[in-house]
Design an enzyme around this catalytic site. Structure first.
Site, PDB file in Angstrom:
ATOM      1  N   CYS A   1    -101.141 -48.775  49.760  1.00  0.00           N
ATOM      2  CA  CYS A   1    -100.155 -49.868  49.854  1.00  0.00           C
ATOM      3  C   CYS A   1     -99.432 -50.088  48.533  1.00  0.00           C
ATOM      4  CB  CYS A   1    -100.819 -51.153  50.315  1.00  0.00           C
ATOM      5  SG  CYS A   1    -102.032 -51.780  49.151  1.00  0.00           S
TER       6      CYS A   1
ATOM      7  N   CYS B   1    -107.629 -55.637  51.016  1.00  0.00           N
ATOM      8  CA  CYS B   1    -107.087 -56.486  49.946  1.00  0.00           C
ATOM      9  C   CYS B   1    -108.229 -57.191  49.213  1.00  0.00           C
ATOM     10  CB  CYS B   1    -106.108 -57.506  50.515  1.00  0.00           C
ATOM     11  SG  CYS B   1    -104.949 -56.815  51.722  1.00  0.00           S
TER      12      CYS B   1
HETATM   13 FE1  FES Z   1    -102.808 -53.568  50.071  1.00  0.00          FE
HETATM   14 FE2  FES Z   1    -102.941 -56.129  50.541  1.00  0.00          FE
HETATM   15  S1  FES Z   1    -101.741 -54.650  51.619  1.00  0.00           S
HETATM   16  S2  FES Z   1    -103.849 -55.047  48.898  1.00  0.00           S
END
Ligand code: FES
Length: 126
Positions: free
Chosen positions: A35, A104
């Protein structure tokens, strides 16, 4: 049901302990390659007690809420307790995260472990 709990929203909108500790005893930086989110943790440690903790997070709402909650969970606690902090405990303290957002909270656990590792290696060298 709302996607995020009230606690997640609160810690995202009003994150606790945001910032930098200039003379930190331990600094940890981690990222998630998928991400692209990045988290940096700063620890001030006195007599094996975490007296201050700050973070900078470049990332999603869950990453910011997880960092904020993680700092609250270890502030004022012994290093030993911080070493045992898991991403699950962070997510539970936030009243849960959606499954696909659990990574996360992993970032928060890893950032703290990395800062503690930095603290340990600095201490060994000293
Ligand atoms: Fe990767 Fe939240 S989407 S840390």
């Amino acid at each position: 049901m709302a996607l995020y709990s009230e606690k997640v929203m609160d810690h995202f909108m009003n994150p606790r302990n945001v910032g930098v500790i200039e003379d930190a005893d331990g600094i940890g930086e981690v990222g998630n390659a998928k991400c692209g989110d990045i988290m940096k943790m700063y620890l001030k440690i006195d007599n094996d007690i975490i007296t201050d903790v700050k973070f900078e997070t470049f990332g999603c709402a869950s990453a910011i809420a997880s960092s904020s909650m993680a700092t609250e969970l270890i502030k004022g606690k012994p290093v030993k307790d911080a070493m045992e902090l898991t991403n699950k405990a962070v997510a539970e303290a936030l009243d849960g995260l959606p499954d696909y957002k659990m990574h996360c909270s992993v970032l928060a656990e890893e950032a703290i472990q990395s800062a503690l590792e930095d603290y340990r290696s600095k201490k060994e060298k000293a």
